[in-house]
Design an enzyme around this catalytic site. Structure first.
Site, PDB file in Angstrom:
ATOM      1  N   GLU A  29       0.836  -1.228   0.143  1.00 23.94           N
ATOM      2  CA  GLU A  29       0.121  -0.017   0.099  1.00 23.94           C
ATOM      3  C   GLU A  29       0.761   1.256  -0.067  1.00 23.94           C
ATOM      4  OE1 GLU A  29      -2.294  -0.954   3.613  1.00 23.94           O
ATOM      5  OE2 GLU A  29      -3.144  -2.499   2.660  1.00 23.94           O
ATOM      6  N   GLU A  60      -4.722  -6.618   2.817  1.00 19.75           N
ATOM      7  CA  GLU A  60      -3.704  -7.277   3.282  1.00 19.75           C
ATOM      8  C   GLU A  60      -3.694  -8.771   2.800  1.00 19.75           C
ATOM      9  OE1 GLU A  60      -5.170  -4.734   5.136  1.00 19.75           O
ATOM     10  OE2 GLU A  60      -3.613  -3.307   5.241  1.00 19.75           O
ATOM     11  N   ASP A  85       1.106  -4.642  12.790  1.00 21.90           N
ATOM     12  CA  ASP A  85      -0.184  -5.114  13.299  1.00 21.90           C
ATOM     13  C   ASP A  85      -1.216  -5.282  12.321  1.00 21.90           C
ATOM     14  OD1 ASP A  85      -0.099  -2.870  16.005  1.00 21.90           O
ATOM     15  OD2 ASP A  85       1.048  -2.330  14.434  1.00 21.90           O
ATOM     16  N   PHE A  86      -1.061  -5.110  10.803  1.00 27.06           N
ATOM     17  CA  PHE A  86      -1.705  -5.153   9.708  1.00 27.06           C
ATOM     18  C   PHE A  86      -1.462  -6.670   9.471  1.00 27.06           C
ATOM     19  CE2 PHE A  86      -1.362  -0.599   8.894  1.00 27.06           C
ATOM     20  CZ  PHE A  86      -1.809  -0.210  10.215  1.00 27.06           C
ATOM     21  N   HIS A 129      -0.913   0.018  16.547  1.00 28.08           N
ATOM     22  CA  HIS A 129      -0.138   0.364  15.759  1.00 28.08           C
ATOM     23  C   HIS A 129       1.416   0.311  16.285  1.00 28.08           C
ATOM     24  CE1 HIS A 129      -3.181   2.016  13.296  1.00 28.08           C
ATOM     25  NE2 HIS A 129      -2.390   2.464  12.446  1.00 28.08           N
TER      26      HIS A 129
HETATM   27  C1  LIG Z   1      -5.589  -2.786   7.990  1.00 30.88           C
HETATM   28  C2  LIG Z   1      -4.810  -1.642   7.873  1.00 30.88           C
HETATM   29  N1  LIG Z   1      -4.280  -1.512   6.453  1.00 30.88           N
HETATM   30  C3  LIG Z   1      -3.641  -0.088   6.247  1.00 30.88           C
HETATM   31  C4  LIG Z   1      -3.670   0.955   7.251  1.00 30.88           C
HETATM   32  C5  LIG Z   1      -3.035   2.204   7.166  1.00 30.88           C
HETATM   33  N2  LIG Z   1      -4.035   3.163   6.761  1.00 30.88           N
HETATM   34  C6  LIG Z   1      -4.541   4.115   7.578  1.00 30.88           C
HETATM   35  S1  LIG Z   1      -5.529   4.947   6.900  1.00 30.88           S
HETATM   36  C7  LIG Z   1      -5.439   4.494   5.364  1.00 30.88           C
HETATM   37  C8  LIG Z   1      -6.126   4.977   4.214  1.00 30.88           C
HETATM   38  C9  LIG Z   1      -7.601   4.671   4.509  1.00 30.88           C
HETATM   39  O1  LIG Z   1      -8.214   5.452   3.451  1.00 30.88           O
HETATM   40  P1  LIG Z   1      -9.566   5.753   3.292  1.00 30.88           P
HETATM   41  O2  LIG Z   1     -10.627   4.534   3.958  1.00 30.88           O
HETATM   42  O3  LIG Z   1     -10.124   6.127   1.991  1.00 30.88           O
HETATM   43  O4  LIG Z   1      -9.830   6.836   4.541  1.00 30.88           O
HETATM   44  P2  LIG Z   1      -9.427   8.538   4.769  1.00 30.88           P
HETATM   45  O5  LIG Z   1      -7.810   8.353   5.266  1.00 30.88           O
HETATM   46  O6  LIG Z   1      -8.952   8.823   3.182  1.00 30.88           O
HETATM   47  O7  LIG Z   1     -10.323   9.085   5.287  1.00 30.88           O
HETATM   48  C10 LIG Z   1      -4.635   3.465   5.354  1.00 30.88           C
HETATM   49  C11 LIG Z   1      -3.781   2.738   4.391  1.00 30.88           C
HETATM   50  C12 LIG Z   1      -4.421   0.783   8.348  1.00 30.88           C
HETATM   51  N3  LIG Z   1      -4.569   1.398   9.249  1.00 30.88           N
HETATM   52  N4  LIG Z   1      -4.937  -0.559   8.612  1.00 30.88           N
END
Ligand SMILES: Cc1ncc(C[n+]2csc(CCOP(=O)(O)OP(=O)(O)O)c2C)c(N)n1
Ligand SMILES: [Mg+2]
Lengths: 326, 319
Positions: A29, A60, A85-86, A129
């Site tokens: 990602e 994931e 964690d993920f 995290h």
């Molecule tokens: C399982 C997991 N994978 C990756 C992340 C890292 N992460 C946190 S927010 C995010 C983006 C989320 O995007 P969206 O759902 O569009 O929400 P936005 O941040 O745009 O409000 C990512 C990749 C995470 N917290 N948990």
């Protein structure tokens, strides 16, 4: 030799191995333009393009599954899981598929996969995290576990992991990214499965891996001022374990402290401590001690996080206790 | 505009400002080094939080995600215990243990926010299952981002909610990016709501920067799900005015796009609308009141004690 950051060492290993073997690709990602949450892969997409530095949706379990499938047909994928964690979301593909295919399909399959992931706390990111989950993987046959503590080992071991024909979990404690160290300019590898004595000593053997090695080295300095000579061993790889290096040291010192950032119960130290007990019972002059995180989630509050996670002070005290035993 | 309407708009305006001021104050504290860790600000997305919570009843439930400060303030109406949480204090909503993205205030119907992208969707479906099985008439409003719609949990829990006809509002804040990943790099369809058909539920796409549009859409969705007709997807288009988290400079977003969305700032839009209906003084006094309220929240957080380290393990298990 050049002095570089730990994150740079990882990036260099990725770059060199991708240049060396076109079957290597990266999946994860935000790893392309953004360079990943910790900017470790920054710059790679410019060199290798978006086909090989492949941004994925937030998925994931399937990212890892896609790595498994692609590896079955000749790719050598490296997956970045943004936070350790993920990895829990991908445990199915890792434990039920990646770890088992070779064995359960009668050795027809080879899965040269690396899963890189930042572990650990000390940043106030809170319970989802900040975890160090490598102990889960220790009880899963079929996945190697590398957890280097220096830029030198990070680069050399990542190269080994990429060239290895098995799934390798490659753990990068977040607190290490900003640390620096000497790295040879020419191509080199550090083999998986070899521990290293990083500080020689005679009174006690302190065993750890990843960022906790730095804590142990600090503790060893404090102990030296007290006249205690601590030998510090960096495990570097948790599977396969290099028991020989540990045994040689303990036969000499007779006393052992193990340290990790993960939870205490069922942890990495629990497993290694028991193996040492089985092998070295007659050499031990004192009960084995372990230093680990309390058995609670890693809290966000700085005060609580510091209390829950182990550090050099805890290692120092554990050594003192082990030495007090007669 | 009727008097009732303008009162309502003023109250939305107040909450939206409260959220913005909260986030901007946090930003300062991070810059000053008074806060550490990280946070995902919802600056620019205040209309989705406030509009959606205005579309459900106070007795309904909310499940939030990592960008949840706005959801929390919109649902509970109060910032101080959230501020204390950010400072890791004992008085924080989660006792300082959760921090920015792990908050809950069950008594107020704010069930959970979530550091795991997509983690809230099945939780929300489960809460809706209990509501249904207990014959209650509440609904669950689940906030999630566009990025979360690519987790398996989205498909799995939406499918379950659909076959079991659960009272679940799926409220997608589509801010066009998941971290640095533009929507179109992660989706083969043009909208998240295009997926609604696959689960035989309504899917409505709306302007997420108009608080009234959001409120009305969620009201409609709430009516639908409360009637027992199963889940309803609302996709609100919006934009964050800031980085994904505090370490993000947004290099991946085109300047022109940012400028375009700056013009669609939900707070500015609402302010303009209000100026036609109420005297400017009234708006000014709200702005002042909001700053005071945040000052008080900060004072509360700073004055609060640190959490105790005694018997942390004891709080793992219920009796
Ligand atoms: C399982 C997991 N994978 C990756 C992340 C890292 N992460 C946190 S927010 C995010 C983006 C989320 O995007 P969206 O759902 O569009 O929400 P936005 O941040 O745009 O409000 C990512 C990749 C995470 N917290 N948990
Ligand atoms: Mg988004």
């Amino acid at each position: 030799m050049s002095e570089i950051f730990y994150s740079q060492a990882i990036r260099d290993a990725l770059r060199e191995e991708m240049a060396r073997d076109e079957r290597v690709l990266l999946l994860g990602e935000d790893i392309a333009g953004y360079g990943g949450a910790f900017r470790v892969t920054r710059g790679l997409v410019e060199q290798f393009g978006p086909e090989r530095i492949r941004n994925t949706p937030i998925s994931e379990n399937s990212i890892v599954g896609v790595a498994v499938g692609s590896a079955m047909l000749g790719a050598r994928p490296i997956v970045e899981i943004m936070f350790m964690d993920f990895i829990t979301l991908a445990i199915d593909q890792l434990f039920n598929h990646a770890a088992k295919f070779r064995f359960m399909f009668g050795e027809q399959v080879t899965l040269p996969i690396v899963i890189r992931t930042p572990s650990g706390g000390r940043r106030g990111y809170g319970p989802t995290h900040s975890q160090s989950l490598e102990s889960l993987f220790m009880s899963m046959p079929g996945i190697k576990i590398a957890a280097p503590s220096t830029p030198h080992d990070a680069k050399g071991m990542l190269k080994s992991a990429i060239r290895d024909n098995n799934p390798v979990l490659f753990v990068e404690n977040k607190s290490l990214y900003g640390t620096r160290g000497e790295v040879p300019d020419e191509d080199y590898v550090v083999p998986l499965g070899s521990a290293k004595v990083v500080r020689e000593g005679s009174h006690v053997t302190v065993i750890s891996y990843s960022q906790m090695v730095q804590e142990c080295l600090r503790a060893a300095q404090m102990l030296e001022r007290d006249g205690v000579s601590a030998e510090v061993i960096d495990l570097r790889t948790l599977n396969p374990l290099d028991m020989d290096t540990l045994c040689r040291s303990i036969e000499k010192t007779g006393r052992v402290v193990l340290a990790e950032e993960g939870h205490r119960t069922g942890g990495v130290c629990a497993e290694i401590g028991f193996q040492l007990f089985e092998k070295l019972y007659y050499y031990l002059d004192a009960p084995i001690k372990r230093v680990a995180a309390l058995d609670v989630p890693v809290p966000a509050s700085p005060v609580l996080e510091k209390f829950v996670l182990p550090d050099h002070q805890d290692v120092y005290e554990a050594v003192k206790e082990v030495l007090a035993e007669v | 505009m009727s008097d009732i309407e303008s009162r309502q708009l003023l109250s939305y305006y107040r909450t939206m400002l409260l959220i913005r001021e909260f986030e901007s104050r946090l930003d300062k504290f991070f810059v000053d080094g008074r806060l550490h860790g990280t946070t995902h600000p919802c600056t620019g997305q205040e209309a989705t939080a406030v509009g959606a919570c205005a579309g459900i009843r106070p007795t309904d439930y909310v499940v939030s995600n990592h960008r949840g400060h706005g959801h929390f303030i919109a649902k509970t109406g109060t910032p101080e215990r959230l501020m204390a949480e950010l400072f890791g204090k004992a008085t924080g909503v989660s006792g300082g243990r959760g921090g920015s993205q792990h908050i809950a205030d069950i008594a107020s119907g704010f069930l959970a926010s979530n550091g795991i992208t997509g983690g809230g969707l099945p939780i929300a479906a489960g809460a809706a299952l209990s509501i249904k099985m207990q014959g209650r008439d509440q609904v669950v409003l689940c906030f999630f981002g566009d990025g979360a719609a690519n987790q398996g949990t989205f498909h799995e829990s939406v499918n379950m909610a659909a076959i079991w006809k659960l009272p679940l509002i799926l409220f997608c804040e589509n801010n066009l990016y998941a971290m640095s990943t533009p929507f179109n790099d992660a989706f083969p369809v043009s909208n998240v709501s295009d997926r609604a058909d696959g689960y035989a539920m309504p899917g409505k796409i709306i302007d997420g920067n108009d608080v009234c549009v959001v409120r009305d859409a969620v009201r409609e969705a709430a009516r639908h799900v409360r009637s027992g007709a199963g889940p309803y997807l609302v996709e609100a288009l919006t934009y964050r005015h800031c980085g994904h988290s505090k370490s993000d400079g947004c290099e991946y977003r085109p300047d022109a796009e940012e400028a375009e969305w700056a013009l669609k700032d939900p707070i500015k839009l609402l302010r303009k609308k209000l100026l036609d209906a109420v005297p400017q003084q009234e708006i000014d006094s709200i702005e002042q009141a909001v700053r005071n309220e945040i000052d008080e929240a900060v004072a509360f957080a700073l004055d609060s004690p640190q959490p105790s380290t005694d018997d942390l393990e004891g709080s793992i298990w219920a009796n």
